[in-house]
Design an enzyme around this catalytic site. Structure first.
Site, PDB file in Angstrom:
ATOM      1  N   LEU A  30      31.309  11.395  13.822  1.00  0.00           N
ATOM      2  CA  LEU A  30      30.386  10.456  14.463  1.00  0.00           C
ATOM      3  C   LEU A  30      29.068  10.407  13.709  1.00  0.00           C
ATOM      4  O   LEU A  30      28.436  11.443  13.468  1.00  0.00           O
ATOM      5  CB  LEU A  30      30.140  10.874  15.918  1.00  0.00           C
ATOM      6  CG  LEU A  30      29.226   9.995  16.766  1.00  0.00           C
ATOM      7  CD1 LEU A  30      29.665  10.012  18.233  1.00  0.00           C
ATOM      8  CD2 LEU A  30      27.751  10.440  16.683  1.00  0.00           C
ATOM      9  N   ASN A  32      25.185   8.637  13.761  1.00  0.00           N
ATOM     10  CA  ASN A  32      24.252   7.822  14.540  1.00  0.00           C
ATOM     11  C   ASN A  32      22.923   7.711  13.814  1.00  0.00           C
ATOM     12  O   ASN A  32      22.891   7.189  12.702  1.00  0.00           O
ATOM     13  CB  ASN A  32      24.147   8.269  15.999  1.00  0.00           C
ATOM     14  CG  ASN A  32      23.801   9.713  16.209  1.00  0.00           C
ATOM     15  OD1 ASN A  32      24.386  10.609  15.610  1.00  0.00           O
ATOM     16  ND2 ASN A  32      22.850   9.976  17.080  1.00  0.00           N
ATOM     17  N   ASP A  33      21.827   8.171  14.370  1.00  0.00           N
ATOM     18  CA  ASP A  33      20.490   7.810  13.897  1.00  0.00           C
ATOM     19  C   ASP A  33      20.261   8.089  12.410  1.00  0.00           C
ATOM     20  O   ASP A  33      20.489   9.214  11.949  1.00  0.00           O
ATOM     21  CB  ASP A  33      19.422   8.612  14.637  1.00  0.00           C
ATOM     22  CG  ASP A  33      19.552   8.532  16.149  1.00  0.00           C
ATOM     23  OD1 ASP A  33      20.555   8.014  16.648  1.00  0.00           O
ATOM     24  OD2 ASP A  33      18.629   9.008  16.826  1.00  0.00           O
ATOM     25  N   GLN A  49      22.047  11.423  11.277  1.00  0.00           N
ATOM     26  CA  GLN A  49      22.772  12.264  12.240  1.00  0.00           C
ATOM     27  C   GLN A  49      24.276  12.146  11.996  1.00  0.00           C
ATOM     28  O   GLN A  49      24.800  11.043  11.803  1.00  0.00           O
ATOM     29  CB  GLN A  49      22.472  11.779  13.655  1.00  0.00           C
ATOM     30  CG  GLN A  49      21.071  12.114  14.151  1.00  0.00           C
ATOM     31  CD  GLN A  49      21.038  13.465  14.814  1.00  0.00           C
ATOM     32  OE1 GLN A  49      21.384  13.598  15.970  1.00  0.00           O
ATOM     33  NE2 GLN A  49      20.627  14.474  14.070  1.00  0.00           N
ATOM     34  N   TYR A  92      18.913  17.642  15.506  1.00  0.00           N
ATOM     35  CA  TYR A  92      18.738  16.302  16.062  1.00  0.00           C
ATOM     36  C   TYR A  92      17.751  15.481  15.235  1.00  0.00           C
ATOM     37  O   TYR A  92      17.269  15.907  14.188  1.00  0.00           O
ATOM     38  CB  TYR A  92      18.318  16.402  17.529  1.00  0.00           C
ATOM     39  CG  TYR A  92      19.497  16.558  18.475  1.00  0.00           C
ATOM     40  CD1 TYR A  92      20.599  17.336  18.130  1.00  0.00           C
ATOM     41  CD2 TYR A  92      19.525  15.920  19.699  1.00  0.00           C
ATOM     42  CE1 TYR A  92      21.685  17.481  18.984  1.00  0.00           C
ATOM     43  CE2 TYR A  92      20.604  16.064  20.568  1.00  0.00           C
ATOM     44  CZ  TYR A  92      21.687  16.839  20.204  1.00  0.00           C
ATOM     45  OH  TYR A  92      22.761  16.974  21.061  1.00  0.00           O
ATOM     46  N   ARG A 151      11.620  14.949  21.946  1.00  0.00           N
ATOM     47  CA  ARG A 151      12.364  14.983  20.685  1.00  0.00           C
ATOM     48  C   ARG A 151      11.913  13.894  19.694  1.00  0.00           C
ATOM     49  O   ARG A 151      11.091  13.060  19.981  1.00  0.00           O
ATOM     50  CB  ARG A 151      13.855  14.821  20.960  1.00  0.00           C
ATOM     51  CG  ARG A 151      14.248  13.585  21.756  1.00  0.00           C
ATOM     52  CD  ARG A 151      15.752  13.587  22.017  1.00  0.00           C
ATOM     53  NE  ARG A 151      16.176  12.491  22.885  1.00  0.00           N
ATOM     54  CZ  ARG A 151      16.306  12.573  24.196  1.00  0.00           C
ATOM     55  NH1 ARG A 151      16.038  13.712  24.827  1.00  0.00           N
ATOM     56  NH2 ARG A 151      16.711  11.527  24.896  1.00  0.00           N
ATOM     57  N   ASP A 152      12.542  13.965  18.523  1.00  0.00           N
ATOM     58  CA  ASP A 152      12.473  12.942  17.473  1.00  0.00           C
ATOM     59  C   ASP A 152      11.099  12.852  16.815  1.00  0.00           C
ATOM     60  O   ASP A 152      10.452  11.794  16.814  1.00  0.00           O
ATOM     61  CB  ASP A 152      12.874  11.568  18.012  1.00  0.00           C
ATOM     62  CG  ASP A 152      14.180  11.569  18.783  1.00  0.00           C
ATOM     63  OD1 ASP A 152      14.988  12.478  18.547  1.00  0.00           O
ATOM     64  OD2 ASP A 152      14.380  10.671  19.620  1.00  0.00           O
ATOM     65  N   GLU A 205      12.537   7.210  22.980  1.00  0.00           N
ATOM     66  CA  GLU A 205      13.117   7.938  21.863  1.00  0.00           C
ATOM     67  C   GLU A 205      12.627   7.368  20.529  1.00  0.00           C
ATOM     68  O   GLU A 205      12.098   6.265  20.450  1.00  0.00           O
ATOM     69  CB  GLU A 205      14.647   7.838  21.888  1.00  0.00           C
ATOM     70  CG  GLU A 205      15.314   8.541  23.047  1.00  0.00           C
ATOM     71  CD  GLU A 205      16.815   8.637  22.844  1.00  0.00           C
ATOM     72  OE1 GLU A 205      17.328   9.758  22.939  1.00  0.00           O
ATOM     73  OE2 GLU A 205      17.468   7.598  22.611  1.00  0.00           O
TER      74      GLU A 205
END
Length: 460
Positions: A30, A32-33, A49, A92, A151-152, A205
């Site tokens: 998977l 993602n970001d 990610q 993350y 986060r982030d 986010e």
């Protein structure tokens, strides 16, 4: 890493009915970001990610590809793994910056204690000569008044070093908080950034901050906005506000929140500010609905959007693929023929104040783009496909002048009116062919066959 030894043996191009030709993908797992767009000595580093162990949101790593031209890439490999106490349950999202040839990869370490309670860690990975030197925890847990949804981190260099962090407060409202540092080692909690939005979703986010044409732009992904007919149509949103940021007093004066993309499959964008342009890249997907994405049956899910250049016009961001992408054009082909292999760009201009209907037809259904000139509405409709998630996305549009449509094996990106608005959508068909059907409202139409991205071993 043993995983990287396995990845080095993968042959490209990746084979499969829904394997995209000019969107970044990985062999399995998977994605993602994007979480570390950066440029080092003319080489772009694209961190992202990646769960290489399955198509679920667990055991997140950071993957990396590199490119000089956004056409030829190194093979995807793992760069950061959840292998320390400060990130044991997942590396993350974050960002990357390089200062004096030292890389600082800021990220959130997902850590859960013996009671499965999350304790967010904001960390920095120090990189030199593309080698990981060490990981350091710089902020542990969330301050009073905020939940564990914290986060982030996004880095910005102003009069100090700053980190912007997405947060949910204990009143269950989305916020962005600010930290500052003089030496990149000790980080002080400055407080919350004040905006016009007191109640605007329950979590913000993936913050980004940059300047363009003398304006400050704060981008973020608010979760929990109520869906409306012409906006906030996805489960979670991605957008930005334009105005002026006062870092000393932590106040952002701004206009209304605007979305980056009005399609189905766009989230968690990240920007890279260069000297002469701003580049955005995003996750082509939507969280929490992995079962809707049929490639999960093949052991992989999601990809990234094309890299886009951002241009500010009257406090609105226009987006177009960066100029390098147009070098993928191979030959112009007839729009009246049945086209094999879904790897094309379609450019069309339209008569003013006319209804428009354009279909991309497969043997097992079609995608519909339609403009209603009286009601000033544009729709992207995938209800007529036999496979995958259905739905319609609507956009208020005063005038439809032109489109630039990129068609990959299972992603389309639709740029409307020179990039005034964009719609990204994932689709599924078992048919390799395309036929176009359109009405006489089209003034001019061209179809280009596109080449694919190339991948190579980093040593070559």
């Amino acid at each position: 890493m043993l995983m990287n030894e396995r990845l080095e043996k993968v042959e490209y191009p990746l084979i499969g009915l829904w394997r995209n030709h000019f969107h970044l993908e990985v062999p399995w797992g998977l994605v993602n970001d994007p979480c570390g767009l950066s440029c080092v000595d003319g080489i772009y580093h694209i961190y992202f990610q990646w769960n290489p162990n399955g198509c679920i949101h667990k055991t997140k790593h950071w993957g990396i590809v590199k490119t000089k031209d956004f056409i030829t890439y190194t093979k995807p490999k793992i760069f950061l793994a959840p292998d320390q106490a400060i990130d044991k349950d997942g590396v993350y999202t974050g960002c990357a910056t390089y200062i004096d040839n030292i890389g600082y990869l800021f990220y959130t370490g997902n850590v859960r204690n013996e009671n499965n309670i999350r304790i967010p860690h904001q960390n920095v990975a120090i990189v030199k000569n593309d080698k990981l030197i060490e990981k350091i925890n710089i902020i542990k847990d969330s301050p009073q008044g905020y939940t564990d949804h914290y986060r982030d981190p996004f880095y910005y260099k102003g009069d100090k070093h700053y980190l912007l962090i997405g947060a949910k407060n204990t009143s269950l409202q989305g916020r962005i908080v600010l930290y500052s540092s003089k030496d990149l080692k000790k980080w002080n909690f400055d407080g919350e950034i004040e905006t016009n939005y007191d109640s605007f979703g329950y979590m913000w986010e993936c913050p980004n901050f940059f300047q363009l044409d003398g304006k400050d732009i704060l981008a973020f992904c608010p979760q929990g906005l109520e869906s409306q007919t012409y906006k906030f149509q996805n489960l979670h949103q991605s957008g930005y506000i334009v105005g002026k940021m006062d870092f000393k007093n932590r106040i952002m004066e701004h206009n209304d929140f605007q979305e980056f993309d009005y399609g189905f499959d766009f989230y968690a964008p990240q920007v890279l500010k260069e000297k002469n342009r701003v580049i955005l890249q995003a996750w082509a997907g939507m969280p929490e609905h992995e079962e809707d994405y049929l490639t999960i049956q093949e052991g992989y899910v999601y990809s990234h959007t094309l890299p886009r250049e951002l241009v500010l016009k009257e406090k609105h961001l226009y987006q177009k693929p960066i100029e390098e992408i147009y070098k993928l054009r191979n030959e112009k082909i007839s729009v009246k023929d049945v086209v094999n292999k879904r790897c094309h760009e379609l450019v069309a201009t339209f008569e003013e104040n006319q209804d428009v209907k354009l279909k991309i037809i497969f043997n097992d259904g079609y995608l519909l783009m339609e403009y209603d000139a009286i009601n000033k509405t544009f729709i992207l409709d995938r209800n007529h496909l036999s496979l995958g998630k259905k739905g319609i996305r609507r956009l208020k549009l005063e005038q439809l002048s032109n489109i630039d449509l990129f068609i990959d094996q299972n992603i389309i990106e639709l740029y409307i009116n020179d990039g005034q608005y964009v719609m990204t959508a994932i689709y599924y068909t078992k048919d390799e062919t395309i036929k176009l059907e359109y009405d006489n409202s089209i003034k001019n139409i061209e179809l280009w066959q596109l080449n694919s991205f190339n991948y190579k071993d980093e040593s070559r």
